[in-house]
Write an enzyme that holds these catalytic residues in place. Structure first.
Site, PDB file in Angstrom:
ATOM      1  N   CYS A 285       0.864  -1.184   0.000  1.00 50.44           N
ATOM      2  CA  CYS A 285       0.000   0.000   0.000  1.00 50.44           C
ATOM      3  C   CYS A 285       0.894   1.224   0.000  1.00 50.44           C
ATOM      4  CB  CYS A 285      -0.921   0.006   1.214  1.00 50.44           C
ATOM      5  SG  CYS A 285      -2.026   1.444   1.259  1.00 50.44           S
TER       6      CYS A 285
ATOM      7  N   ASN B 225       1.296  -5.310  -5.746  1.00 49.33           N
ATOM      8  CA  ASN B 225      -0.060  -5.853  -5.758  1.00 49.33           C
ATOM      9  C   ASN B 225      -0.612  -5.683  -7.170  1.00 49.33           C
ATOM     10  OD1 ASN B 225      -0.307  -3.070  -5.627  1.00 49.33           O
ATOM     11  ND2 ASN B 225      -1.468  -3.014  -3.741  1.00 49.33           N
TER      12      ASN B 225
ATOM     13  N   HIS C 153      -2.845  -4.689 -10.450  1.00 49.97           N
ATOM     14  CA  HIS C 153      -3.646  -3.553 -10.923  1.00 49.97           C
ATOM     15  C   HIS C 153      -4.002  -3.737 -12.384  1.00 49.97           C
ATOM     16  CE1 HIS C 153      -2.735  -0.922  -7.413  1.00 49.97           C
ATOM     17  NE2 HIS C 153      -1.625  -1.632  -7.392  1.00 49.97           N
TER      18      HIS C 153
ATOM     19  N   GLU D   1     -10.464  -0.088  -5.173  1.00 52.07           N
ATOM     20  CA  GLU D   1      -9.469  -0.949  -4.548  1.00 52.07           C
ATOM     21  C   GLU D   1     -10.093  -2.264  -4.119  1.00 52.07           C
ATOM     22  OE1 GLU D   1      -6.350   0.456  -2.008  1.00 52.07           O
ATOM     23  OE2 GLU D   1      -7.097   2.508  -2.166  1.00 52.07           O
ATOM     24  N   ARG D   2      -9.394  -3.361  -4.400  1.00 49.40           N
ATOM     25  CA  ARG D   2      -9.899  -4.664  -3.990  1.00 49.40           C
ATOM     26  C   ARG D   2     -10.011  -4.689  -2.468  1.00 49.40           C
ATOM     27  NH1 ARG D   2      -4.814  -8.985  -4.389  1.00 49.40           N
ATOM     28  NH2 ARG D   2      -3.312  -7.629  -3.355  1.00 49.40           N
TER      29      ARG D   2
ATOM     30  N   CYS E 263      -5.270   6.096  -4.353  1.00 54.21           N
ATOM     31  CA  CYS E 263      -4.606   4.794  -4.255  1.00 54.21           C
ATOM     32  C   CYS E 263      -3.155   4.997  -4.684  1.00 54.21           C
ATOM     33  CB  CYS E 263      -5.294   3.758  -5.144  1.00 54.21           C
ATOM     34  SG  CYS E 263      -4.489   2.133  -5.133  1.00 54.21           S
ATOM     35  N   GLY E 264      -2.225   4.859  -3.743  1.00 50.84           N
ATOM     36  CA  GLY E 264      -0.819   5.118  -4.033  1.00 50.84           C
ATOM     37  C   GLY E 264      -0.225   4.168  -5.050  1.00 50.84           C
ATOM     38  N   THR E 265      -0.389   2.863  -4.810  1.00 52.32           N
ATOM     39  CA  THR E 265       0.150   1.909  -5.782  1.00 52.32           C
ATOM     40  C   THR E 265      -0.629   1.987  -7.092  1.00 52.32           C
ATOM     41  OG1 THR E 265      -1.201   0.138  -4.799  1.00 52.32           O
ATOM     42  CG2 THR E 265       1.094   0.323  -4.061  1.00 52.32           C
ATOM     43  N   GLY E 266      -1.917   2.372  -7.008  1.00 49.78           N
ATOM     44  CA  GLY E 266      -2.702   2.564  -8.225  1.00 49.78           C
ATOM     45  C   GLY E 266      -2.165   3.715  -9.054  1.00 49.78           C
TER      46      GLY E 266
END
Length: 266
Positions: free
Chosen positions: A73, A147, A149, A197-198, A206-209
């Protein structure tokens, strides 16, 4: 038993952060879900547990709003750096580096992976142009940045009913570990995007998004690094070059801290 916690957010993506180095905590999916409940608990998108590490300054585990544990995250990573001053964080997705940059925090997310088995997908396919469609959403770009995406470039993200498409795509059998879903548009001032987000649903950021969308835009030559990624909760600056880690810079805000009576959650 009273559990001490911190409430923080990164661009509105909010977290309850528990420092397990200072108190004994046995976190379970049920407890994480109860704490994350916005009506009967503290309320958050994700529950974060900080711990000791022999590989980094601290370790970090992450539970989504639905109680499911995930590997990475980005917004939470920035919050942990801001809260603890850690320069390195051990996560289930690997060790990441972080540093303060004035009023903002920068963290390095792992090098993106693009193989269908790395996302993961249920079978081999072109991850840069998924041969799948969900009504009007098609030509998705799938990438794993700690993760999974999938990013869809659209004309206007605001007009996409992500509350309808999000859960359908997240739980599609093509994604055996479920997937985070984003709709994005590249404009003169950067990337504009919305996220599902799942395990958490619609989130303000969403940072990783944001990292996934930037990687997808740079890889397909829609944008160049660094690029601003604008989300309903605010803006992140993402830097990436092929073969390198992704760097994400943005705010991390401490809202309050308190003590939670765990008996009251039962």
């Amino acid at each position: 038993m009273a559990l001490h916690f911190h409430k923080m957010h990164g661009l509105g993506n909010d977290f309850v952060i528990v420092d397990g180095r200072e108190q004994s905590v046995t976190m379970t999916p049920e407890l994480a879900r109860a704490i994350a409940d916005r009506h009967r608990g503290v309320g958050c998108d994700q529950l974060i547990l900080i711990g000791k590490s022999d590989k980094a300054d601290v370790s970090m585990r992450i539970w989504n709003h639905d109680g499911g544990e995930v590997q990475s995250c980005g917004n939470a990573s920035r919050c942990v750096v801001a809260l603890t001053g850690a320069k390195t964080i051990e996560t289930p997705a690997g060790v990441i580096e972080g540093s303060s940059a004035g009023s903002e925090v920068e963290v390095g997310i792992r090098e993106p992976r693009f193989g269908w088995e790395d996302i993961p997908l249920s079978y081999a396919m072109d991850t840069s142009d998924l041969p799948l469609a969900w009504d009007g959403l098609k030509h998705g770009f799938a990438v794993n940045v700690g993760n999974p995406h999938v990013v869809f470039f659209v004309e206007d993200p605001a007009k996409v009913p992500l509350d309808v498409y999000g859960p359908r795509i997240e739980n599609d059998p093509a994604f055996p570990e479920r997937v985070n879903v984003h709709v994005a548009a590249v404009r003169e001032d950067g990337i504009h995007m919305r996220s599902w987000e799942r395990g958490a649903g619609l989130t303000l950021a969403c940072g990783t998004g944001a990292c996934a969308a930037a990687v997808a835009a740079i890889a397909t030559k829609r944008a160049t690094s660094p690029v601003a990624v604008h989300m309903p909760g605010g803006t992140l600056t993402i830097s990436w070059k092929p073969g390198e880690t992704v760097k994400m810079r943005g705010s991390a805000t401490h809202v309050f801290e308190g003590d939670l009576d765990l008996e009251a959650l039962k």
